[in-house]
Structures are given as C-alpha cells and as structure tokens.
Design a protein around this motif. Structure first.
Motif, PDB file in Angstrom:
ATOM      1  N   VAL A 190      19.251 -18.955   1.765  1.00 54.55           N
ATOM      2  CA  VAL A 190      19.300 -17.498   1.696  1.00 54.55           C
ATOM      3  C   VAL A 190      19.818 -17.141   0.306  1.00 54.55           C
ATOM      4  O   VAL A 190      20.876 -17.620  -0.107  1.00 54.55           O
ATOM      5  CB  VAL A 190      20.234 -16.902   2.771  1.00 54.55           C
ATOM      6  CG1 VAL A 190      20.349 -15.389   2.601  1.00 54.55           C
ATOM      7  CG2 VAL A 190      19.733 -17.252   4.168  1.00 54.55           C
ATOM      8  N   THR A 191      19.074 -16.329  -0.432  1.00 57.77           N
ATOM      9  CA  THR A 191      19.490 -15.992  -1.798  1.00 57.77           C
ATOM     10  C   THR A 191      20.860 -15.324  -1.790  1.00 57.77           C
ATOM     11  O   THR A 191      21.061 -14.320  -1.107  1.00 57.77           O
ATOM     12  CB  THR A 191      18.469 -15.042  -2.464  1.00 57.77           C
ATOM     13  OG1 THR A 191      17.191 -15.669  -2.468  1.00 57.77           O
ATOM     14  CG2 THR A 191      18.894 -14.724  -3.902  1.00 57.77           C
ATOM     15  N   PRO A 192      21.818 -15.883  -2.513  1.00 61.45           N
ATOM     16  CA  PRO A 192      23.177 -15.319  -2.494  1.00 61.45           C
ATOM     17  C   PRO A 192      23.252 -13.964  -3.185  1.00 61.45           C
ATOM     18  O   PRO A 192      22.445 -13.636  -4.057  1.00 61.45           O
ATOM     19  CB  PRO A 192      23.998 -16.364  -3.279  1.00 61.45           C
ATOM     20  CG  PRO A 192      23.144 -17.593  -3.353  1.00 61.45           C
ATOM     21  CD  PRO A 192      21.734 -17.111  -3.314  1.00 61.45           C
ATOM     22  N   ILE A 193      24.244 -13.196  -2.778  1.00 62.37           N
ATOM     23  CA  ILE A 193      24.665 -12.038  -3.565  1.00 62.37           C
ATOM     24  C   ILE A 193      25.428 -12.596  -4.762  1.00 62.37           C
ATOM     25  O   ILE A 193      26.339 -13.409  -4.598  1.00 62.37           O
ATOM     26  CB  ILE A 193      25.572 -11.106  -2.740  1.00 62.37           C
ATOM     27  CG1 ILE A 193      24.813 -10.551  -1.531  1.00 62.37           C
ATOM     28  CG2 ILE A 193      26.125  -9.976  -3.599  1.00 62.37           C
ATOM     29  CD1 ILE A 193      25.702  -9.831  -0.535  1.00 62.37           C
ATOM     30  N   VAL A 194      25.036 -12.197  -5.959  1.00 63.68           N
ATOM     31  CA  VAL A 194      25.672 -12.716  -7.177  1.00 63.68           C
ATOM     32  C   VAL A 194      26.475 -11.587  -7.821  1.00 63.68           C
ATOM     33  O   VAL A 194      25.915 -10.558  -8.211  1.00 63.68           O
ATOM     34  CB  VAL A 194      24.622 -13.262  -8.165  1.00 63.68           C
ATOM     35  CG1 VAL A 194      25.302 -13.803  -9.418  1.00 63.68           C
ATOM     36  CG2 VAL A 194      23.796 -14.360  -7.490  1.00 63.68           C
ATOM     37  N   PRO A 247      26.019 -10.863   7.813  1.00 60.11           N
ATOM     38  CA  PRO A 247      26.229 -12.202   8.374  1.00 60.11           C
ATOM     39  C   PRO A 247      25.221 -13.210   7.811  1.00 60.11           C
ATOM     40  O   PRO A 247      24.027 -12.925   7.709  1.00 60.11           O
ATOM     41  CB  PRO A 247      26.018 -11.996   9.878  1.00 60.11           C
ATOM     42  CG  PRO A 247      26.279 -10.549  10.112  1.00 60.11           C
ATOM     43  CD  PRO A 247      25.834  -9.840   8.864  1.00 60.11           C
ATOM     44  N   GLY A 248      25.715 -14.366   7.433  1.00 59.23           N
ATOM     45  CA  GLY A 248      24.851 -15.440   6.953  1.00 59.23           C
ATOM     46  C   GLY A 248      24.443 -15.334   5.502  1.00 59.23           C
ATOM     47  O   GLY A 248      23.772 -16.230   4.978  1.00 59.23           O
ATOM     48  N   VAL A 249      24.818 -14.238   4.838  1.00 62.94           N
ATOM     49  CA  VAL A 249      24.447 -14.073   3.421  1.00 62.94           C
ATOM     50  C   VAL A 249      25.588 -14.592   2.547  1.00 62.94           C
ATOM     51  O   VAL A 249      26.714 -14.085   2.628  1.00 62.94           O
ATOM     52  CB  VAL A 249      24.163 -12.596   3.088  1.00 62.94           C
ATOM     53  CG1 VAL A 249      23.873 -12.442   1.592  1.00 62.94           C
ATOM     54  CG2 VAL A 249      22.989 -12.090   3.912  1.00 62.94           C
ATOM     55  N   PRO A 250      25.317 -15.593   1.716  1.00 59.62           N
ATOM     56  CA  PRO A 250      26.385 -16.159   0.869  1.00 59.62           C
ATOM     57  C   PRO A 250      26.691 -15.253  -0.315  1.00 59.62           C
ATOM     58  O   PRO A 250      25.880 -14.403  -0.702  1.00 59.62           O
ATOM     59  CB  PRO A 250      25.794 -17.493   0.409  1.00 59.62           C
ATOM     60  CG  PRO A 250      24.319 -17.295   0.447  1.00 59.62           C
ATOM     61  CD  PRO A 250      24.048 -16.320   1.568  1.00 59.62           C
TER      62      PRO A 250
END
Length: 280
Positions: A173-177, A57-60
């Motif tokens: 918040v550092t995104p998952i890339v 949750p909350g992680v882009p």
C-alpha cells in the motif's frame, strides 16, 4: 543469537513490557531536552499528530527529515503534545548498524526502541530493508533520514539515498509520505564541541525549530510507467545486481528511485528555505 535481535523488536516480546519501559524512558528524556532544557517550536504540528494517531487503517506512514545531529531522533518527537511515550504510536526508524547495533547491549536496547539496523553502503536490497517493508505492509509508521548521514551545515538538502524511494515504491500500500525539516539540533549536540568531539550530554538554552510539511502524493503506477519509458534512453552503466521487480529491470528501477527521491528532496528544500526565513 546475533546482534540484530529481530525477536526483541516484536510487540509481544516479554509481554511488551521491555519495549514500553524503554520507550517511556527515552520519551521522557526527549521531552526534557526539547521542552525543559531548550525551546522547541513546531509549525504545522497538527498534520503530524493527525497522521500518527488517526490515518486510514492499513495505510503506512513514512516521515522523512534532514539529519543534523545524533539526537534528532528521539528528541524531534519530544515537543509538547506529541505522544512520545506511547509505545504503540511511536515510530520505527532506520538506524545505522555500526553505531546502534555494535554490541549485544546496544542491539537489545535499540530493538526495544523500535529501531531497524541498516548497513550504510549495504545497498537498498539489504536484509533489513525487507523487515522495513514488512512493517509498512501492516500500516506502521517508519521514519528515515534519506540524506544518509549527519550534516550540521545549514546548506541545501543533499542528494537523497535511494532506500526510502525503494520502500515507497515497493510497499503493498503506497505510504503517506510526510516531510519534516528541523533546525537547532546541531547546536544542542554539535559534532565538534570539545576537542573535536560531541559533548557528553545535550546542551541547553538553544532554539529548536521544526517545520512539518504536507503529505507528498505519489502515483506509483504512473511513475513506474514513466521509469520504464525513460530507462530505454539510458546509457549503459555498471550493474549493481538488483533483482528485477515486476517488469522493471535495474535501469527502470534507477529511473524510478531517482524520480521519487528528487521529488522528496525538492519539497524538503522548499521547507528548509521556509524555515530559515525571518518571521515577521
């Protein structure tokens, strides 16, 4: 009212019905092109599906891919098993303002389709990059084409534009890339088909291959420290007028964005090479 129509992109616009209608229609079109008209195979689809449906949750999430035709998005999401018609799970995407937002009708349609207008050549601190950042801050999924334009030649990944890197580094918040490489869309929608123009509709009986990579991890704090250190050795260059961010002047930001972009480009090129190898 303006052509950008940010209000039309909101989930509560007219109760969300126009958005759901457009995304269902476009999703149906994407599935028809990807599954019925052509043959689409996806390597490592489970990773993409997991991150779209159930990341923390909350992680882009930022997905990045090569750009081989005007149909890449939405058809690359039309493969079997992907929730292409679900308005809540569908991606946001950076879209060229001069193509997708050139009049009121287009602007309204693409806004409902969760597109954000980007002015090519407008720089990484242009107005709607802030809109993209706002979406990332709420844990949304954003897709970008960091090469910046369509390239139909099967050649190594070009130098990436810095916009995607700036979003990764500036997001709260550092995104998952997640990198994605595809082949075949250049045959479904060739740029120069008849009289040097695109065909009026997608072509069929083509093979589309999509390769989903693994998430690229970024330690942004460490990368910023390295950029600050490396920037002290840079030769003077013409200023682009970027605002300072935290303790980072324009030189440090350039170092940071180059570092992040090159890491992404290297992974994308590795995926591209993997996808072109003959399968045995």
């Amino acid at each position: 009212m303006g052509r950008n129509m940010e209000w039309a992109g909101r989930a509560d616009h007219l109760g969300g019905l126009p958005r759901k209608t457009v995304i269902m229609a476009v999703g149906t079109f994407a599935k028809a092109v990807a599954i019925l008209l052509n043959s689409t195979s996806v390597h490592n689809a489970d990773t993409l599906l997991r991150l779209v449906r159930s990341r923390p949750p909350g992680v882009p999430l930022i997905t990045v891919s090569n750009h081989m035709s005007t149909l890449d998005d939405p058809v690359m999401w039309g493969f079997k098993g992907f929730p292409t018609c679900d308005a809540n799970l569908q991606r946001w995407v950076l879209a060229a303002e001069d193509i997708c937002f050139k009049n009121t009708v287009f602007s309204y349609f693409f806004r409902l389709g969760k597109c954000i207008p980007i002015t090519r050549g407008g720089g990484i601190y242009q107005e709607h990059m802030s809109e993209a950042l706002d979406l990332l801050s709420t844990g949304e999924w954003l897709h970008t084409f960091p090469e910046g334009k369509v390239y139909q030649e099967d050649e190594p990944i070009r130098r990436l534009k810095w916009g995607t890197a700036s979003l990764i580094s500036r997001a709260p918040v550092t995104p998952i890339v997640l990198p994605i490489i595809h082949h075949g869309f250049e045959k479904v929608m060739p740029e120069k088909y008849m009289f040097g123009r695109r065909p009026p509709f997608p072509l069929w009986n083509r093979d589309i291959k999509i390769t989903v990579g693994e998430p690229i991890e970024f330690d942004i704090a460490e990368l910023k420290q390295r950029a600050l250190s490396n920037s002290r050795n840079l030769s003077p260059f013409p200023s682009l007028g970027w605002p300072p961010i935290e303790r980072m002047d324009e030189a440090a930001q350039r170092c940071l964005y180059i570092d992040i972009s090159e890491r992404i480009r290297t992974v994308m090129e590795r995926l591209r090479a993997f996808g072109t190898k003959p399968k045995v």
